[in-house]
Design a protein around this motif. Structure first.
Motif, PDB file in Angstrom:
ATOM      1  N   MET A 128       5.837   4.907  -5.484  1.00 46.62           N
ATOM      2  CA  MET A 128       6.287   5.448  -6.773  1.00 46.62           C
ATOM      3  C   MET A 128       5.945   4.480  -7.907  1.00 46.62           C
ATOM      4  O   MET A 128       5.459   4.889  -8.961  1.00 46.62           O
ATOM      5  N   ALA A 129       6.162   3.167  -7.655  1.00 45.33           N
ATOM      6  CA  ALA A 129       5.866   2.167  -8.694  1.00 45.33           C
ATOM      7  C   ALA A 129       4.373   2.175  -9.037  1.00 45.33           C
ATOM      8  O   ALA A 129       3.997   2.114 -10.213  1.00 45.33           O
ATOM      9  N   SER A 130       3.516   2.284  -8.022  1.00 46.85           N
ATOM     10  CA  SER A 130       2.064   2.336  -8.276  1.00 46.85           C
ATOM     11  C   SER A 130       1.721   3.553  -9.116  1.00 46.85           C
ATOM     12  O   SER A 130       0.953   3.460 -10.069  1.00 46.85           O
ATOM     13  N   LYS A 131       2.318   4.688  -8.728  1.00 47.33           N
ATOM     14  CA  LYS A 131       2.036   5.934  -9.455  1.00 47.33           C
ATOM     15  C   LYS A 131       2.513   5.833 -10.908  1.00 47.33           C
ATOM     16  O   LYS A 131       1.975   6.485 -11.793  1.00 47.33           O
ATOM     17  N   MET A 132       3.524   5.001 -11.135  1.00 46.79           N
ATOM     18  CA  MET A 132       4.041   4.826 -12.501  1.00 46.79           C
ATOM     19  C   MET A 132       3.216   3.795 -13.272  1.00 46.79           C
ATOM     20  O   MET A 132       3.575   3.424 -14.387  1.00 46.79           O
ATOM     21  N   GLY A 133       2.155   3.293 -12.648  1.00 47.44           N
ATOM     22  CA  GLY A 133       1.245   2.404 -13.379  1.00 47.44           C
ATOM     23  C   GLY A 133       1.526   0.928 -13.214  1.00 47.44           C
ATOM     24  O   GLY A 133       0.955   0.106 -13.938  1.00 47.44           O
ATOM     25  N   TYR A 134       2.382   0.554 -12.286  1.00 45.19           N
ATOM     26  CA  TYR A 134       2.624  -0.874 -12.047  1.00 45.19           C
ATOM     27  C   TYR A 134       1.599  -1.406 -11.050  1.00 45.19           C
ATOM     28  O   TYR A 134       1.263  -0.710 -10.081  1.00 45.19           O
ATOM     29  N   ASP A 135       1.122  -2.629 -11.269  1.00 44.00           N
ATOM     30  CA  ASP A 135       0.360  -3.328 -10.230  1.00 44.00           C
ATOM     31  C   ASP A 135       1.382  -3.944  -9.289  1.00 44.00           C
ATOM     32  O   ASP A 135       2.340  -4.580  -9.742  1.00 44.00           O
ATOM     33  N   ILE A 136       1.182  -3.771  -7.970  1.00 44.85           N
ATOM     34  CA  ILE A 136       2.142  -4.345  -7.021  1.00 44.85           C
ATOM     35  C   ILE A 136       1.752  -5.802  -6.768  1.00 44.85           C
ATOM     36  O   ILE A 136       0.594  -6.106  -6.459  1.00 44.85           O
ATOM     37  N   VAL A 137       2.719  -6.725  -6.933  1.00 48.12           N
ATOM     38  CA  VAL A 137       2.452  -8.155  -6.721  1.00 48.12           C
ATOM     39  C   VAL A 137       3.415  -8.710  -5.664  1.00 48.12           C
ATOM     40  O   VAL A 137       4.429  -8.080  -5.340  1.00 48.12           O
ATOM     41  N   TYR A 138       3.085  -9.888  -5.165  1.00 50.68           N
ATOM     42  CA  TYR A 138       3.877 -10.462  -4.060  1.00 50.68           C
ATOM     43  C   TYR A 138       4.648 -11.714  -4.472  1.00 50.68           C
ATOM     44  O   TYR A 138       5.172 -12.434  -3.637  1.00 50.68           O
TER      45      TYR A 138
END
Ligand code: SAH
Ligand code: SF4
Ligand code: F3S
Length: 475
Positions: free
Chosen positions: A60-70
């Motif tokens: 969902m976060a990716s679809k909302m335009g966030y880059d996923i980071v660690y």
């Protein structure tokens, strides 16, 4: 019998899709103004069910335009997906959230979200409300699909949101999933638990059992196999009650039978199977299957019948041993693993010794062992005869000693054999060695190459210790 509808409506999921689009637009605007994309960091505590939920949050976060980071430091969105199974898991979540306060002080744009099992409990919700004012959004396990609308509300109105879970837990289909691994996947087949083991918090924080429809599960697995997934784990707190809540005629064994028909080179694992309703039919289906891994995780918890009764496990050692014997009769090579709790309230020394005897009789390949942790609101936490921490630790040490010897003996039996191993890639702790897992989940170290990652290899085992096997690739 009419099929029950336990699924969240298509309209509700579409509504959430709209919120995802709205946030995406805001995030695109942010990027245009600032030259960087907003980033999201997701921290997952607890079991595989939470890992699977986090992959949906990440989707969902990716679809909302966030880059996923660690790393949390540069994030504009931090999500802590919590666990409540033991005190330690809860303390970890609270201490990590405490650290994120400093990140928020540097970056007021940051939104901190807490979700998952811990924050379904009223006393924790109150704690967070009062003592963690920098937590922006909180929602529980039945509201995962509402994450986009809650985040949008926070962005628009600015107020903190403490969303109360619905009483009616339901199944959410069609949420985006961002999988962490490109050849291993989790697939939930059911959610919740009806068993109320007297020590366990799960039924209180995950609601009643609800199964996904067989066609949804089979469709998801077919897609995974077609896109190259090699190892798929079916998840549920008690997969043996799969289908019961739907009021249909199929059960978990039927589901496995259907999945096994999917063509391809892949393995299916499942967890967890409750001994009270592990059926012969399930073991029969496994034994003739092509793709179901010869691995049975069957939590025993304790060896004493009295303790099992007070735990509300609804089987005794004889019944348990009967299942183990049937598994071994049908699949002599099957790896059997278990969960054990030490120091359950009122467990006497003799009763603890019965757990040790049971380990010697069953001879598990491996166990996960836990020191009993009182959980607020569960019957066992109210029992008077709690065992001291020192005594619990003493029992744990003794338990590990007995089991480690058995594990080592099992592993040594593998020396000289050639086994099929799915390569995970370079080992985390030693970057010149590769690691992988056997069908039964045993870890194997070997000299490999980058291109081995995600492939099944034949490894000849040369050496074994308590926790691992070591070998060489065979062409
Ligand atoms: N549904 C699974 C277990 C899920 S929890 C089953 O019934 O087998 C995983 C394990 O955590 C349990 O098997 C149990 O061994 C352990 N556990 C659960 N509650 C606990 C508690 N309060 N203290 C210590 N260990 C616990
Ligand atoms: Fe907890 Fe028992 Fe349910 Fe497993 S079956 S999740 S141990 S209540
Ligand atoms: Fe799993 Fe912990 Fe919840 S073990 S179901 S994340 S309480």
């Amino acid at each position: 019998m009419a099929e029950k509808n336990n699924t969240i409506s298509v309209e509700e999921i579409e509504k959430q899709n709209k919120y995802m689009e709205l946030i995406r637009k805001e995030n695109d605007l942010f990027e245009a103004e600032n030259g960087v994309r907003r980033r999201a960091f997701i921290l997952t505590l607890g079991c595989q069910q939470n890992e699977a939920d986090s992959e949906k949050l990440s989707g969902m976060a990716s679809k909302m335009g966030y880059d996923i980071v660690y790393e949390p430091d540069e994030a504009s969105l931090i999500i802590v997906n919590t666990c409540a199974i033991r005190e330690h898991a809860e303390q970890r979540a609270l201490s990590l959230v405490g650290q994120y306060k400093h990140i928020k002080a540097r970056n007021p744009d940051l939104k901190i979200v807490m979700c998952g099992c811990m924050v379904v409990q009223e006393h924790r919700i109150q704690d967070i409300k009062m003592k963690y004012p920098y937590v922006d959004i909180l929602f529980g396990t039945s509201s995962l699909h509402r994450f986009p609308s809650l985040l949008y509300e926070k962005m628009e109105k600015g107020k903190r949101i403490f969303y109360r879970d619905e009483k009616e837990y339901a199944v959410a289909e069609g949420l985006p999933i961002r999988r962490e691994n490109r050849f291993k996947a989790w697939v939930s087949v059911m959610y919740g638990c009806n068993n109320f083991c007297s020590y366990c918090i799960v039924p209180y924080v995950r609601g009643r059992e609800r199964s996904r429809k067989m066609e949804e599960v089979v469709k998801e697995i077919r897609e995974l196999v077609n896109s190259g997934y090699k190892d798929i784990t079916l998840l549920g707190q008690n997969v043996n009650s799969y289908g019961k809540d739907l009021g249909l005629s199929y059960d978990f064994a039927d589901l496995l039978f259907e999945i096994d028909k999917i063509d391809g080179d892949y393995l299916i694992h499942f967890m967890t199977s409750h001994p009270k309703d592990a059926s012969k039919k399930l073991i029969d289906v496994m034994s003739v299957s092509k793709h179901i891994a010869r691995h049975f995780h069957l939590p025993m918890q304790a060896g004493s019948d009295r303790v099992l009764k007070v735990m509300n496990r609804r089987y005794d050692f004889e019944k348990y041993m009967g299942i183990v014997e049937y598994i071994r009769e049908k699949m002599p090579e099957c790896v059997i693993t278990s969960d054990i709790i030490v120091g359950f309230p009122s467990e006497s020394d003799d009763e603890f010794e019965m757990t040790l005897d049971a380990l010697k009789k069953v001879r598990f390949d491996m166990i996960y062992s836990f020191i009993y942790s009182p959980r607020k609101g569960t019957p066992a936490a109210e029992m008077e005869e709690q065992i001291s921490t020192d005594e619990k630790k003493r029992r744990m040490d003794k338990l590990l000693k007995v089991q480690n010897e058995i594990s080592l003996e099992h592993n040594k039996e593998m020396v000289g054999k050639t086994v099929r191993v799915l390569c995970d890639g370079l080992s985390k702790n030693n970057d010149s060695v590769y690691s992988g897992r056997t069908e039964g989940g045993k870890i194997v170290f070997f000299d490999g190459e980058l291109c081995d990652t995600g492939r099944f290899l034949n490894i000849k085992i040369e050496r074994a210790d308590t926790f691992a096997l070591y070998g060489n690739k065979i062409d």
